[in-house]
Design a protein around this motif. Structure first.
Motif, PDB file in Angstrom:
ATOM      1  N   ASP A  79       0.862  -1.181   0.000  1.00 54.90           N
ATOM      2  CA  ASP A  79       0.000   0.000   0.000  1.00 54.90           C
ATOM      3  C   ASP A  79       0.905   1.240   0.000  1.00 54.90           C
ATOM      4  N   GLN A  80       0.685   2.133  -0.953  1.00 55.09           N
ATOM      5  CA  GLN A  80       1.566   3.292  -1.100  1.00 55.09           C
ATOM      6  C   GLN A  80       1.563   4.181   0.139  1.00 55.09           C
ATOM      7  N   ASP A  81       0.501   4.126   0.928  1.00 59.80           N
ATOM      8  CA  ASP A  81       0.420   4.949   2.142  1.00 59.80           C
ATOM      9  C   ASP A  81       1.302   4.425   3.265  1.00 59.80           C
ATOM     10  N   THR A  82       1.870   3.249   3.091  1.00 66.78           N
ATOM     11  CA  THR A  82       2.664   2.652   4.167  1.00 66.78           C
ATOM     12  C   THR A  82       4.169   2.858   3.998  1.00 66.78           C
ATOM     13  N   LEU A  83       4.579   3.349   2.823  1.00 65.20           N
ATOM     14  CA  LEU A  83       6.016   3.433   2.554  1.00 65.20           C
ATOM     15  C   LEU A  83       6.333   4.627   1.661  1.00 65.20           C
ATOM     16  N   GLU A  84       7.384   5.341   2.015  1.00 60.22           N
ATOM     17  CA  GLU A  84       7.860   6.458   1.200  1.00 60.22           C
ATOM     18  C   GLU A  84       9.250   6.121   0.671  1.00 60.22           C
ATOM     19  N   ILE A  85       9.460   6.333  -0.613  1.00 60.32           N
ATOM     20  CA  ILE A  85      10.807   6.216  -1.202  1.00 60.32           C
ATOM     21  C   ILE A  85      11.226   7.629  -1.555  1.00 60.32           C
ATOM     22  N   ASP A  86      12.229   8.155  -0.875  1.00 61.21           N
ATOM     23  CA  ASP A  86      12.594   9.563  -1.090  1.00 61.21           C
ATOM     24  C   ASP A  86      13.953   9.742  -1.766  1.00 61.21           C
ATOM     25  N   MET A  87      14.578   8.648  -2.175  1.00 59.63           N
ATOM     26  CA  MET A  87      15.812   8.741  -2.953  1.00 59.63           C
ATOM     27  C   MET A  87      16.088   7.420  -3.641  1.00 59.63           C
ATOM     28  N   ILE A  88      16.544   7.499  -4.879  1.00 60.99           N
ATOM     29  CA  ILE A  88      16.967   6.287  -5.579  1.00 60.99           C
ATOM     30  C   ILE A  88      18.035   6.672  -6.599  1.00 60.99           C
ATOM     31  N   ASN A  89      19.039   5.821  -6.744  1.00 60.75           N
ATOM     32  CA  ASN A  89      20.086   6.020  -7.755  1.00 60.75           C
ATOM     33  C   ASN A  89      20.324   4.710  -8.496  1.00 60.75           C
ATOM     34  N   PHE A  90      20.379   4.811  -9.821  1.00 60.67           N
ATOM     35  CA  PHE A  90      20.724   3.684 -10.675  1.00 60.67           C
ATOM     36  C   PHE A  90      22.130   3.938 -11.227  1.00 60.67           C
ATOM     37  N   THR A  91      23.027   2.982 -11.084  1.00 60.77           N
ATOM     38  CA  THR A  91      24.369   3.119 -11.645  1.00 60.77           C
ATOM     39  C   THR A  91      24.793   1.804 -12.286  1.00 60.77           C
ATOM     40  N   GLY A  92      25.785   1.886 -13.177  1.00 59.96           N
ATOM     41  CA  GLY A  92      26.306   0.689 -13.821  1.00 59.96           C
ATOM     42  C   GLY A  92      26.074   0.707 -15.320  1.00 59.96           C
ATOM     43  N   PRO A  93      26.710  -0.221 -16.041  1.00 59.46           N
ATOM     44  CA  PRO A  93      26.671  -0.221 -17.508  1.00 59.46           C
ATOM     45  C   PRO A  93      25.278  -0.357 -18.102  1.00 59.46           C
ATOM     46  N   ASN A  94      24.401  -1.115 -17.458  1.00 62.81           N
ATOM     47  CA  ASN A  94      23.049  -1.284 -18.001  1.00 62.81           C
ATOM     48  C   ASN A  94      22.124  -0.124 -17.681  1.00 62.81           C
ATOM     49  N   PHE A  95      22.618   0.822 -16.863  1.00 58.11           N
ATOM     50  CA  PHE A  95      21.842   2.022 -16.559  1.00 58.11           C
ATOM     51  C   PHE A  95      22.570   3.277 -17.035  1.00 58.11           C
ATOM     52  N   ALA A  96      23.471   3.083 -17.992  1.00 61.92           N
ATOM     53  CA  ALA A  96      24.281   4.216 -18.473  1.00 61.92           C
ATOM     54  C   ALA A  96      23.413   5.329 -19.048  1.00 61.92           C
ATOM     55  N   ASP A  97      22.262   4.979 -19.599  1.00 64.34           N
ATOM     56  CA  ASP A  97      21.386   5.978 -20.210  1.00 64.34           C
ATOM     57  C   ASP A  97      20.342   6.519 -19.239  1.00 64.34           C
ATOM     58  N   VAL A  98      20.382   6.079 -17.999  1.00 64.61           N
ATOM     59  CA  VAL A  98      19.412   6.543 -17.007  1.00 64.61           C
ATOM     60  C   VAL A  98      19.924   7.821 -16.360  1.00 64.61           C
ATOM     61  N   ASP A  99      19.129   8.892 -16.424  1.00 69.15           N
ATOM     62  CA  ASP A  99      19.466  10.119 -15.715  1.00 69.15           C
ATOM     63  C   ASP A  99      18.740  10.093 -14.375  1.00 69.15           C
ATOM     64  N   ASN A 100      19.516  10.041 -13.302  1.00 68.53           N
ATOM     65  CA  ASN A 100      18.917   9.883 -11.982  1.00 68.53           C
ATOM     66  C   ASN A 100      18.059  11.069 -11.565  1.00 68.53           C
ATOM     67  N   ARG A 101      18.280  12.228 -12.185  1.00 68.87           N
ATOM     68  CA  ARG A 101      17.416  13.372 -11.896  1.00 68.87           C
ATOM     69  C   ARG A 101      15.999  13.099 -12.393  1.00 68.87           C
TER      70      ARG A 101
END
Length: 483
Positions: A198-220
């Motif tokens: 349930d989304q009301d039970t948990l907050e995700i306030d930061m996430i970072n993807f790194t590594g070769p398979n996420f080279a095209d991911v902009d964390n912003r």
């Protein structure tokens, strides 16, 4: 705790937690370790219960005792355990053991992974709800030398430790499953973290993807997704483009915040920043070594033209980061909510740099009708702490008059309230402003850029015009539409 599917994934077949763990367990190549501190071995438990765990789990452990934890992972400089630094050390240590102890000669197709979390669940007094760091280091190809990694920070909203532990276990399964089977769709992977939660039970306030398979991911952009998906109220990223945990950055800091559209960032923005910062660090209660400047953009500002234009967001972020600034994206349309947010992490002095037009809006009652105490309630939250507004003047385009705190016009009903805050030193004029830049407004500069008018370059800080031209910032969408 299954949640009602959103409209976007209402027709998607979301696998059960057991189905997810079983698919991983039955994949003979996915092999690694689980290290969980502070909330039991909740994620590993799901894999054990699903069956076939011997094909996935090389080791599962919980160094619950602090002395054991220190002996394995080392002692943190700040003495804390629920930190990103601790999580990184756990991932480093556990992955190194996998590489040392599992023979590649005998298992050439193994895809190694190391899952870790360090968590503090709710305390007995229920004053602190609990939070934690969760991470996964993994490979999608056995010959992959540099590992991929996903690291996130969570905040619990439930009032029982048992419920928080259960939520953590489900989140861990979703993360591992998403990493191996949805890595090519990071935005969806982000949403899938809430499968059966349930989304009301948990907050995700930061996430970072790194590594070769996420080279095209902009964390912003991933930060922006957290806000758009209602996973959190505010996100932050640094000059390098990587996401930061606001609580860690703002903890016990003196904070100077500048709100704006920064579309694009202009000489006025920089003059506001520099002049207010010079005043702020000279304040008696401000420790310069413990001060941080935050450039804040509200979600409503990003939606000014309708739906959020992600390219427009990235263009603004690109310029602010190139100038070396820390950026906060928030849902806080009203200033008092922003101050309340800061007060969660610091009791030190807070400064708000704003233009005269922003101050007029602050004293507009229409923004506070939803509060039972109206504008007085809002101002109690805004001004009762160690807070000061640094007011940047505005030149009236019609009369040419320079507007300051002394001649600004607020609603007649607000005059006495305004005088109270002004004469109690809560509003301070920036008097050494640059009069030659008062005519500059971001919206006007933006029109000139889009229309390819001349002369807009001189209205921007050094190097910004070159960046805009080189990367076609703010004009790519216009060019695409013309084509």
């Amino acid at each position: 705790m299954p949640t009602v599917p959103s409209k976007e994934n209402a027709f998607e077949n979301i696998p059960s937690i057991k189905a997810k763990t079983l698919r991983i367990n039955l994949n003979r190549d996915i092999y690694g370790t689980f290290a969980e501190i502070g909330a039991g071995q909740e994620t590993a438990r799901h894999f054990f219960r699903a069956g076939g765990a011997s094909g996935t789990i090389a080791k599962a452990m919980s160094a619950y005792d602090k002395s054991f934890s220190d002996a394995i992972y080392g002692i943190e400089v700040d003495g804390r355990y629920v930190t990103q630094s601790r999580l990184k050390k756990m991932l480093d240590h556990e992955m190194r053991l996998v590489e040392e102890r599992i023979s590649r000669d005998s298992n050439p197709d193994y895809l190694f992974f190391s899952y870790a979390n360090t968590v503090a669940t709710i305390d007995f007094s229920k004053r602190y709800k609990g939070h934690g760091w969760v991470g996964l280091r993994f490979q999608l190809d056995p010959d992959q030398k540099e590992y991929d990694e996903i690291v996130l920070h969570i905040r619990f909203k439930q009032n029982e430790a048992r419920l928080q532990q259960e939520t953590l276990g489900i989140l861990g399964v979703n993360l591992i499953y998403g990493a191996f089977f949805k890595f090519h769709k990071p935005r969806k992977l982000l949403k899938y973290l809430y499968d059966h939660i349930d989304q009301d039970t948990l907050e995700i306030d930061m996430i970072n993807f790194t590594g070769p398979n996420f080279a095209d991911v902009d964390n912003r952009l991933m930060s922006l997704q957290l806000i758009k998906n209602d996973m959190t109220d505010a996100v932050m990223f640094g000059p390098d483009g990587n996401n930061l945990l606001p609580a860690a950055v703002l903890y016990k800091k003196n904070i100077l915040a500048l709100r704006g559209s920064f579309r694009p960032v202009t000489k006025v923005n920089m003059d506001m920043f520099q002049k207010s910062y010079d005043i702020f660090i000279r304040e008696q209660t401000v420790d310069m070594e413990n001060a941080i400047v935050v450039f804040e953009i509200t979600l409503s500002n990003l939606k000014a033209s309708g739906e959020i234009d992600e390219q427009d967001f990235m263009d603004r972020a690109e310029l602010l980061c190139s100038l070396g600034h820390t950026v906060l994206i928030s849902k806080f349309q009203e200033y008092y909510k922003l101050v309340e947010y800061f007060n969660n992490y610091t009791k030190a002095k807070i400064g708000l740099t704003m233009g005269v037009n922003n101050l007029v809006d602050v004293f507009d009652e229409k923004y506070y009708r939803h509060l039972s105490g109206g504008i007085l309630e809002a101002f109690g939250k805004l001004f009762f702490k160690d807070l000061k507004v640094y007011l940047y003047p505005m030149k009236d385009p019609e009369t040419g008059q320079v507007l300051t705190s002394n001649n600004v016009k607020v609603h007649p009903r607000m005059k006495e309230l305004y005088k109270f805050f002004k004469y109690n030193g809560k509003v301070m004029d920036i008097i050494d402003y640059d009069p030659d830049v008062l005519h500059i407004f971001s919206r006007d500069v933006l029109k000139k850029i889009i229309n390819k008018d001349e002369g807009w370059e001189k209205e921007l800080p050094e190097g910004i015009a070159e960046t805009i031209k080189e990367k076609n910032l703010f004009t790519r969408k216009v060019l695409e539409e013309k084509e």
